[in-house]
Design a protein around this motif. Structure first.
Motif, PDB file in Angstrom:
ATOM      1  N   THR A 131      46.510  33.997  52.933  1.00  0.00           N
ATOM      2  CA  THR A 131      46.258  35.395  52.629  1.00  0.00           C
ATOM      3  C   THR A 131      44.806  35.787  52.886  1.00  0.00           C
ATOM      4  OG1 THR A 131      47.955  35.302  50.907  1.00  0.00           O
ATOM      5  CG2 THR A 131      46.393  37.130  50.800  1.00  0.00           C
ATOM      6  N   HIS A 132      44.614  36.840  53.679  1.00  0.00           N
ATOM      7  CA  HIS A 132      43.304  37.475  53.845  1.00  0.00           C
ATOM      8  C   HIS A 132      42.255  36.429  54.210  1.00  0.00           C
ATOM      9  CE1 HIS A 132      39.886  40.158  52.698  1.00  0.00           C
ATOM     10  NE2 HIS A 132      40.733  41.127  53.042  1.00  0.00           N
ATOM     11  N   VAL A 133      41.200  36.277  53.403  1.00  0.00           N
ATOM     12  CA  VAL A 133      40.103  35.366  53.750  1.00  0.00           C
ATOM     13  C   VAL A 133      40.497  33.895  53.665  1.00  0.00           C
ATOM     14  CG1 VAL A 133      38.220  36.947  53.243  1.00  0.00           C
ATOM     15  CG2 VAL A 133      39.227  35.623  51.390  1.00  0.00           C
ATOM     16  N   SER A 189      41.400  35.553  38.597  1.00  0.00           N
ATOM     17  CA  SER A 189      40.037  35.635  38.077  1.00  0.00           C
ATOM     18  C   SER A 189      39.123  36.553  38.870  1.00  0.00           C
ATOM     19  CB  SER A 189      39.397  34.233  38.063  1.00  0.00           C
ATOM     20  OG  SER A 189      40.091  33.364  37.202  1.00  0.00           O
ATOM     21  N   VAL A 190      39.446  36.816  40.120  1.00  0.00           N
ATOM     22  CA  VAL A 190      38.506  37.485  41.000  1.00  0.00           C
ATOM     23  C   VAL A 190      38.818  38.978  41.120  1.00  0.00           C
ATOM     24  CG1 VAL A 190      39.748  37.144  43.194  1.00  0.00           C
ATOM     25  CG2 VAL A 190      37.258  37.142  43.180  1.00  0.00           C
ATOM     26  N   ALA A 197      45.721  44.376  42.836  1.00  0.00           N
ATOM     27  CA  ALA A 197      46.630  43.503  43.569  1.00  0.00           C
ATOM     28  C   ALA A 197      46.280  42.032  43.405  1.00  0.00           C
ATOM     29  CB  ALA A 197      46.635  43.867  45.050  1.00  0.00           C
ATOM     30  N   LEU A 198      45.026  41.736  43.018  1.00  0.00           N
ATOM     31  CA  LEU A 198      44.615  40.350  42.802  1.00  0.00           C
ATOM     32  C   LEU A 198      44.674  39.955  41.332  1.00  0.00           C
ATOM     33  CD1 LEU A 198      41.523  40.271  45.189  1.00  0.00           C
ATOM     34  CD2 LEU A 198      43.804  39.353  45.629  1.00  0.00           C
ATOM     35  N   GLY A 199      45.077  40.858  40.470  1.00  0.00           N
ATOM     36  CA  GLY A 199      45.039  40.616  39.042  1.00  0.00           C
ATOM     37  C   GLY A 199      46.355  40.153  38.457  1.00  0.00           C
ATOM     38  N   ARG A 244      35.553  35.855  37.245  1.00  0.00           N
ATOM     39  CA  ARG A 244      35.524  35.720  35.793  1.00  0.00           C
ATOM     40  C   ARG A 244      36.098  34.381  35.364  1.00  0.00           C
ATOM     41  NH1 ARG A 244      37.947  41.291  33.406  1.00  0.00           N
ATOM     42  NH2 ARG A 244      38.626  39.751  31.876  1.00  0.00           N
ATOM     43  N   THR A 245      35.659  33.905  34.212  1.00  0.00           N
ATOM     44  CA  THR A 245      36.300  32.736  33.628  1.00  0.00           C
ATOM     45  C   THR A 245      37.657  33.160  33.065  1.00  0.00           C
ATOM     46  OG1 THR A 245      35.176  33.123  31.520  1.00  0.00           O
ATOM     47  CG2 THR A 245      34.135  31.589  33.067  1.00  0.00           C
ATOM     48  N   GLY A 246      38.520  32.179  32.887  1.00  0.00           N
ATOM     49  CA  GLY A 246      39.887  32.464  32.445  1.00  0.00           C
ATOM     50  C   GLY A 246      40.801  32.574  33.648  1.00  0.00           C
ATOM     51  N   GLY A 247      41.600  33.619  33.658  1.00  0.00           N
ATOM     52  CA  GLY A 247      42.498  33.854  34.791  1.00  0.00           C
ATOM     53  C   GLY A 247      43.793  33.077  34.745  1.00  0.00           C
ATOM     54  N   GLY A 248      44.050  32.355  33.665  1.00  0.00           N
ATOM     55  CA  GLY A 248      45.290  31.587  33.557  1.00  0.00           C
ATOM     56  C   GLY A 248      46.427  32.449  33.018  1.00  0.00           C
ATOM     57  N   PHE A 249      47.454  32.638  33.828  1.00  0.00           N
ATOM     58  CA  PHE A 249      48.603  33.451  33.419  1.00  0.00           C
ATOM     59  C   PHE A 249      49.899  32.749  33.817  1.00  0.00           C
ATOM     60  CE2 PHE A 249      45.140  36.424  33.369  1.00  0.00           C
ATOM     61  CZ  PHE A 249      45.441  37.290  32.326  1.00  0.00           C
ATOM     62  N   ALA A 250      50.045  31.496  33.418  1.00  0.00           N
ATOM     63  CA  ALA A 250      51.275  30.760  33.698  1.00  0.00           C
ATOM     64  C   ALA A 250      52.451  31.424  32.980  1.00  0.00           C
ATOM     65  CB  ALA A 250      51.135  29.307  33.256  1.00  0.00           C
TER      66      ALA A 250
END
Length: 339
Positions: A131-133, A189-190, A197-199, A244-250
């Protein structure tokens, strides 16, 4: 799938760019999942050796500082590290779907390894389109990477990240009769404040919709970014705001859209567990089966090329064909112009 299957989804920070430590962590999480009765454990996208977040934070030239180390710590599908993970799966009698950066020759690929509870490497698939980059780091898969495998748990498949936004890829997978799908994600996280769309809202919805559209259980492991990750990638305050720190959404979803596991906090490492009742598949498919009774093949059909696409194909002298001496097309028989 003829009986209830207990599954686990990993939510954890990778051991960034450290292959040995990453394998240690994978083996430990395999043991933890098995100790709580899981028959399958899924890991996030490129969990080994971690997702290359530098690609979203700076220029390609600035990111080159990370490339040699990342390549050196990417894993091959047939090396000692994979053998160790296979032994752990066999020891604990658990199926494993592992997201990893695969090194093959001079190229890297976003791969998922399917390992049985006897330690057999069933297959390795590659993300069809980074995806993308991501395309600045990884190569592409091909049609042979659309895979669903017959296992003792049922029909098992998987995709990486934004492959869940590709409608034709999804339909091709649905057609293979998946019953358990592993949706491997990095972390959300980004660009959290600038690009929805990245969240987490959009991407957890993609996992949920895959479950409902395909009437399959979806095990969606998702990595996290902790202080170690932020320190590695973020040398300015601006980058710390972008990553950002975190970003875990299992998450774990049922084929009719139910959420089957209580989520962890986004900065918490751990495992989600759920018991998958195959009766839910029959209930979901009775309502809508897009590759069966809810399809319209007289209007829409999908053409799929599942053949591998090797870069080099060897041929013999007997297989070489030449044009006939006389041909109706003058363009093929006319003398060549001088260079």
């Amino acid at each position: 799938m003829d009986k209830t299957v207990r599954v686990a989804a990993v939510q954890a920070e990778p051991a960034w760019f450290d292959l040995a430590a990453g394998v240690d962590k994978v083996v430990d999480l395999i043991g933890q999942a098995a100790a709580r009765g899981a028959q399958l454990v899924g890991f996030g996208e490129t969990f080994v050796p971690g997702y290359p977040w530098w690609i979203w934070l700076d220029s390609p030239a600035a990111g080159m500082q990370f490339v040699p180390r990342y390549a050196a710590n990417s894993m091959t599908r047939d090396g000692a590290e994979m053998d160790r993970i296979r032994r752990a799966a066999a020891q604990h009698r658990i199926h494993v779907v592992l997201g990893f950066s695969e090194r093959a020759g001079g190229s890297l690929y976003m791969a998922q390894a399917f390992i049985s509870d006897t330690g057999e490497l069933i297959a390795v698939r590659r993300k069809l389109k980074p995806t993308h980059v991501e395309r600045s780091v990884y190569g592409e898969g091909d049609g042979s990477d659309l895979q669903v495998h017959d296992t003792t748990l049922g029909k098992l498949g998987g995709l990486n990240c934004w492959e869940h936004f590709q409608p034709l890829t999804k339909y091709a997978m649905y057609s293979l009769g998946e019953q358990i799908h592993v949706a491997s994600w990095p972390s959300f996280s980004v660009y959290r404040s600038a690009a929805q769309a990245l969240g987490p809202t959009v991407n957890t919805a993609a996992s949920l919709m895959y479950a409902v559209e395909g009437q399959t259980f979806v095990v969606a492991p998702c990595s996290t970014v902790g202080r170690a990750g932020q320190e590695l990638f973020c040398d300015t305050d601006t980058k710390k705001q972008l990553l950002r720190t975190g970003g875990g959404f299992a998450r774990i979803y049922g084929p009719e859209g139910s959420e089957l596991a209580t989520p962890l906090a986004e900065d918490e490492e751990g495992l989600l567990f759920a018991d998958l009742d195959p009766a839910l598949i029959a209930i979901a498919k009775s309502a809508a089966d897009p590759v069966g009774h809810y399809s319209r093949p007289d209007v829409f059909r999908l053409l799929v090329n599942r053949n591998p696409a090797p870069r080099v194909v060897e041929t013999s002298a007997e297989q070489v064909t030449t044009l006939p001496a006389h041909h109706d097309d003058e363009s093929l028989t006319a003398p060549m112009s001088p260079v």
